[in-house]
Design an enzyme around this catalytic site. Structure first.
Site, PDB file in Angstrom:
ATOM      1  N   ASP A  48       0.832  -1.205   0.000  1.00 48.97           N
ATOM      2  CA  ASP A  48       0.000   0.000   0.000  1.00 48.97           C
ATOM      3  C   ASP A  48       0.868   1.257   0.000  1.00 48.97           C
ATOM      4  OD1 ASP A  48      -2.046   1.811   0.266  1.00 48.97           O
ATOM      5  OD2 ASP A  48      -3.066   0.712   1.845  1.00 48.97           O
ATOM      6  N   ASP A  49       0.839   2.000  -1.087  1.00 51.19           N
ATOM      7  CA  ASP A  49       1.572   3.273  -1.195  1.00 51.19           C
ATOM      8  C   ASP A  49       3.093   3.106  -1.314  1.00 51.19           C
ATOM      9  OD1 ASP A  49      -0.992   4.202  -0.743  1.00 51.19           O
ATOM     10  OD2 ASP A  49      -0.455   5.579   0.869  1.00 51.19           O
ATOM     11  N   CYS A  88      -6.218   4.018  -3.192  1.00 55.18           N
ATOM     12  CA  CYS A  88      -6.427   2.640  -2.701  1.00 55.18           C
ATOM     13  C   CYS A  88      -7.625   1.886  -3.271  1.00 55.18           C
ATOM     14  CB  CYS A  88      -6.540   2.651  -1.187  1.00 55.18           C
ATOM     15  SG  CYS A  88      -5.059   3.241  -0.368  1.00 55.18           S
ATOM     16  N   ARG A  92      -7.609  -1.172  -6.134  1.00 60.48           N
ATOM     17  CA  ARG A  92      -7.946  -2.560  -5.775  1.00 60.48           C
ATOM     18  C   ARG A  92      -9.115  -3.082  -6.608  1.00 60.48           C
ATOM     19  NH1 ARG A  92      -5.219  -2.980  -0.501  1.00 60.48           N
ATOM     20  NH2 ARG A  92      -3.980  -1.104  -0.772  1.00 60.48           N
ATOM     21  N   LYS A 141      -5.507  -5.645   3.846  1.00 58.06           N
ATOM     22  CA  LYS A 141      -6.497  -4.568   3.698  1.00 58.06           C
ATOM     23  C   LYS A 141      -7.421  -4.828   2.513  1.00 58.06           C
ATOM     24  CE  LYS A 141      -6.105   0.109   2.027  1.00 58.06           C
ATOM     25  NZ  LYS A 141      -5.355   1.371   2.138  1.00 58.06           N
ATOM     26  N   HIS A 143     -10.768  -2.897   1.561  1.00 57.37           N
ATOM     27  CA  HIS A 143     -11.040  -1.565   1.014  1.00 57.37           C
ATOM     28  C   HIS A 143     -11.961  -1.511  -0.199  1.00 57.37           C
ATOM     29  CE1 HIS A 143      -9.142   2.703   1.407  1.00 57.37           C
ATOM     30  NE2 HIS A 143     -10.409   2.623   1.753  1.00 57.37           N
ATOM     31  N   SER A 166      -8.470   1.787   5.216  1.00 55.89           N
ATOM     32  CA  SER A 166      -7.071   2.119   5.494  1.00 55.89           C
ATOM     33  C   SER A 166      -6.769   2.230   6.984  1.00 55.89           C
ATOM     34  CB  SER A 166      -6.704   3.444   4.817  1.00 55.89           C
ATOM     35  OG  SER A 166      -6.796   3.310   3.425  1.00 55.89           O
ATOM     36  N   HIS A 244       1.494   2.104   4.135  1.00 55.10           N
ATOM     37  CA  HIS A 244       0.583   3.254   4.251  1.00 55.10           C
ATOM     38  C   HIS A 244       0.787   3.885   5.629  1.00 55.10           C
ATOM     39  CE1 HIS A 244      -3.228   5.444   4.441  1.00 55.10           C
ATOM     40  NE2 HIS A 244      -3.485   5.136   3.182  1.00 55.10           N
ATOM     41  N   ASP A 296      -0.317  -0.707  -4.699  1.00 54.26           N
ATOM     42  CA  ASP A 296      -1.594  -0.168  -5.178  1.00 54.26           C
ATOM     43  C   ASP A 296      -1.509   1.236  -5.769  1.00 54.26           C
ATOM     44  OD1 ASP A 296      -1.240   1.204  -2.758  1.00 54.26           O
ATOM     45  OD2 ASP A 296      -3.391   1.238  -2.330  1.00 54.26           O
ATOM     46  N   ASN A 297      -0.501   1.997  -5.365  1.00 58.87           N
ATOM     47  CA  ASN A 297      -0.295   3.348  -5.922  1.00 58.87           C
ATOM     48  C   ASN A 297       1.038   3.878  -5.416  1.00 58.87           C
ATOM     49  OD1 ASN A 297      -2.784   3.907  -3.606  1.00 58.87           O
ATOM     50  ND2 ASN A 297      -0.842   4.955  -3.302  1.00 58.87           N
ATOM     51  N   LYS A 317       1.509   9.497  -5.205  1.00 59.37           N
ATOM     52  CA  LYS A 317       0.115   9.135  -4.955  1.00 59.37           C
ATOM     53  C   LYS A 317      -0.828  10.322  -5.154  1.00 59.37           C
ATOM     54  CE  LYS A 317      -2.856   7.559  -1.164  1.00 59.37           C
ATOM     55  NZ  LYS A 317      -2.907   6.828   0.111  1.00 59.37           N
TER      56      LYS A 317
HETATM   57 MG    MG Z   1      -2.665   2.978  -1.400  1.00 60.44          MG
END
Ligand code: MG
Length: 494
Positions: A48-49, A88, A92, A141, A143, A166, A244, A296-297, A317
Site C-alpha cells: 500500500d503506497d 487505494c 484494488r 487490507k 477496502h 485504510s 501506508h 496499489d499506488n 500518490k
Molecule cells: Mg494505497
C-alpha cells in the site's frame, strides 16, 4: 515426485482444474514441455503506497530487500507496470475485476462512512479462481466496502483476516500520529478500526500495538494457508496494510534500515515475501505457483521521510503523473517465466484477471472488462508487445487526466496536487498546493520523468491520442469535459 505432489495432481485430475489448461493450444508455445503442466497456484502480494524505487531491484539504496531481489533474479521485472488509479479503493477494484474502476463505480478511497462497495454483479479474481475449484484467501487490507454484503467472503474469498479500510481511518491517536489541527478534526468522526476474521469482528478497537504486528500477522496466516492447501490449487491475495501511514513495524525490524521507519517497514514486507516463498518451497510448490508482487499506488509524498520514493518519476500518490501510477512489479514462476528478465511494455493490473483466467482455464466475466492477456510477455516470447493500444488514467470523480500509448503519454488539461514547500516528517504531513497541467505530450522512452513537453513537435501524435481520449469519453465518460459515458456500471449499494 513427493506424495504431496502426487495427491495434488490427483486432485487436479479429478476436479478437472488442470484439464482446461492442457486443452489450450499455444499457451506455452516457447516454454518448457507440456508434461507435468497443471493449474498453477496464484499468489498476489499487493503493498500500500509503495514507491516505484522502493525495492532493491528498482533502485532502493537505504534499505535492503534481499527476498524481492531474489524474486526478481528468479523471475521478471516489469518496469512499465501501472495501476489504474493512484488511490487505494479504485486501484484494488481494478486489480480484482480486470476493469477500469470507474467502469464499475468505484472511485477514490472508501471511508468508514461509505454506503457502497463492490457490486455483486462484478466477477472478482477470487470468484474466477473458485470456479475452477481453488481455495481462496485475502489477508490484509480489503477496502472495497465494509458492510457485510461487500466483505471479501461475499465476493469469492473463503478466508479473510484484515481491516476493511485504510489504517489511518481511525480516531485520532496523538501519541502515534501528531496530525496538524485540520487533519485531526477531520478524523475525529471515525469509529474505531476493526479487525475482521471472516465476517466476524475479532478486535473492535485496533491499537498501535496491534498495528505493529500486522505485517507479521498477515504473513503467518498466509503461510498457514499455503500449508493447509498444499494439495489443491489456491489463490492467495496478500494486500499488506503497510507502508501506508501511519507506519508501524514489529520489534524485529525496528531500527534495521539506514533510512528510518519507512525503510524498516519495507524490510519487514520483504521478510514477509521471503516467508511466503519459503512456504512454497517447503511444500514443493515453487514450480507450480505464479507469484506477483506490486503496490496499489505511488508514495504519499507529503509525509516526507514516512513516504517512499518514486524516483526518477514525477510526483506520487494522488496524481496520474508516472509517480502516482507506475509501480514496481515482479513476477516469478520458475520454468514458465524466464529468470532475470525485464519487460518494459506498458501493462496494467487490469491485465492480471484475464491472464490468470487463461492460465487456469476459467471463463472470462460475461460483462465487459478492460484487461487483456499478457501471458506472451510474462513467458518472454520473442517480439511480444503490450496488447494495449492505449491505457487510460482517470482520477477523482471521473476525470480523464492522461493516457499512454506506446512510448507516448498525453496529459489532458487538469488540476493536480504538488508539494511546494518542504515535505512533512516523522508522521506529520505537509500541505499540497494545486497546479494546472495543460495539454502536454511526453516521450517516456527518453524522458521517464515527464520533464519536457514535446506536444508542439508532434502534432500528429497529439491528434491521434486525442482521438483515443475521445473513445474513452464515449465509453467511460469524463467529468472534465462533462461526458457521461455509455458503459459505466453502478457500484454495489446498501
Ligand atoms: Mg494505497
Amino acid at each position: 515426485m513427493t506424495d504431496q505432489q502426487q495427491t495434488r495432481r490427483d486432485f487436479l485430475k479429478t476436479s478437472g482444474a488442470g484439464a482446461a489448461v492442457l486443452a489450450l493450444p499455444g499457451l506455452f508455445p516457447s516454454g518448457p514441455s507440456l508434461s507435468g503442466l497443471r493449474s498453477p497456484n496464484i499468489v498476489i502480494i499487493y503493498t500500500d503506497d509503495q514507491g516505484y524505487s522502493d525495492v532493491g531491484a528498482f533502485g532502493a539504496k537505504d534499505f535492503d530487500t534481499p527476498n524481492l531481489d531474489r524474486m526478481a533474479a528468479d523471475g521478471m521485472r516489469f518496469t512499465s507496470f501501472y495501476v489504474a488509479q493512484p488511490v487505494c479503493s479504485a486501484s484494488r477494484a481494478a486489480l480484482l475485476t480486470g476493469c477500469y474502476p470507474n467502469r464499475i463505480g468505484i472511485t477514490g478511497a472508501l471511508g468508514p462512512n461509505a454506503k457502497h462497495g463492490i457490486n455483486a454483479q462484478e466477477l472478482t479474481l477470487a470468484e474466477l479462481c473458485k470456479s475452477k475449484g481453488y481455495a481462496t484467501a485475502v489477508f490484509g487490507k480489503w477496502h472495497l466496502g465494509h458492510h457485510p454484503k461487500f466483505l471479501p467472503t461475499r465476493h469469492g474469498f473463503d478466508e479473510f483476516l484484515g481491516i476493511p479500510y485504510s489504517n489511518d481511518m481511525w480516531p485520532l491517536h496523538p501519541s502515534i500520529v501528531d496530525l496538524p489541527e485540520g487533519a485531526a478534526k477531520r478524523k475525529r468522526g471515525y469509529p474505531d478500526l476493526p479487525l475482521f476474521d471472516g465476517e466476524r469482528i475479532v478486535n473492535p478497537k485496533i491499537t498501535a500495538e496491534d498495528q505493529k504486528e500486522f505485517t507479521t500477522l498477515f504473513t503467518k496466516r498466509a503461510v498457514d494457508f499455503i500449508d493447509r492447501n498444499k494439495d489443491r490449487p489456491f489463490f492467495l491475495y496478500l494486500p499488506h496494510v503497510m507502508p501506508h501511514v501511519p507506519l508501524f513495524v514489529s520489534e524485529k525490524f525496528e531500527g534495521k534500515s539506514r533510512q528510518g521507519r519507512y525503510g524498516d517497514v519495507i524490510m519487514e514486507i520483504d521478510w514477509s515475501v521471503g516467508r511466503v516463498l519459503d512456504a512454497l518451497k517447503r511444500n514443493g510448490l515453487e514450480d507450480d505457483t505464479l507469484v506477483i508482487f506490486t503496490s496499489d499506488n505511488g508514495p504519499w509524498l507529503s509525509y516526507g521521510n514516512h513516504a517512499g520514493s518514486s524516483r526518477p518519476l514525477r510526483e506520487g500518490k494522488g496524481t496520474t503523473w508516472e509517480g502516482g501510477v507506475r509501480e514496481p512489479c515482479i513476477m516469478r514462476w520458475p520454468g514458465r517465466i524466464p529468470a532475470g528478465a525485464t519487460c518494459d511494455e506498458p501493462l496494467m493490473t487490469i491485465d492480471l484477471l484475464p491472464t490468470i483466467a487463461k492460465l487456469i482455464g476459467a471463463s472470462l466475466p460475461a460483462r465487459k472488462i478492460d484487461g487483456l492477456d499478457i501471458w506472451p510477455l510474462m513467458a518472454g516470447e520473442p517480439g511480444a508487445k503490450s496488447p494495449h493500444e492505449v491505457l487510460y488514467f482517470y482520477y477523482h470523480r471521473n476525470d480523464l487526466e492522461a493516457l499512454r500509448s506506446g512510448k507516448w503519454k498525453l496529459i489532458l488539461p487538469h488540476r493536480y496536487r504538488s508539494l511546494t514547500g518542504k515535505p512533512g516528517a516523522d508522521g506529520k504531513p505537509a500541505g499540497y498546493t494545486q497546479k494546472m497541467a495543460g495539454l502536454e505530450l511526453y516521450d517516456l522512452s527518453s524522458d521517464i520523468g515527464e520533464t519536457t513537453n514535446v506536444a508542439a513537435e508532434h502534432p500528429d501524435v497529439v491528434k491521434r491520442l486525442q482521438a483515443l481520449a475521445e473513445q474513452a469519453r464515449d465509453d467511460l465518460g469524463d467529468s472534465l469535459t462533462k461526458r457521461e459515458g455509455k458503459n459505466r456500471r453502478p457500484p454495489g449499494k446498501l
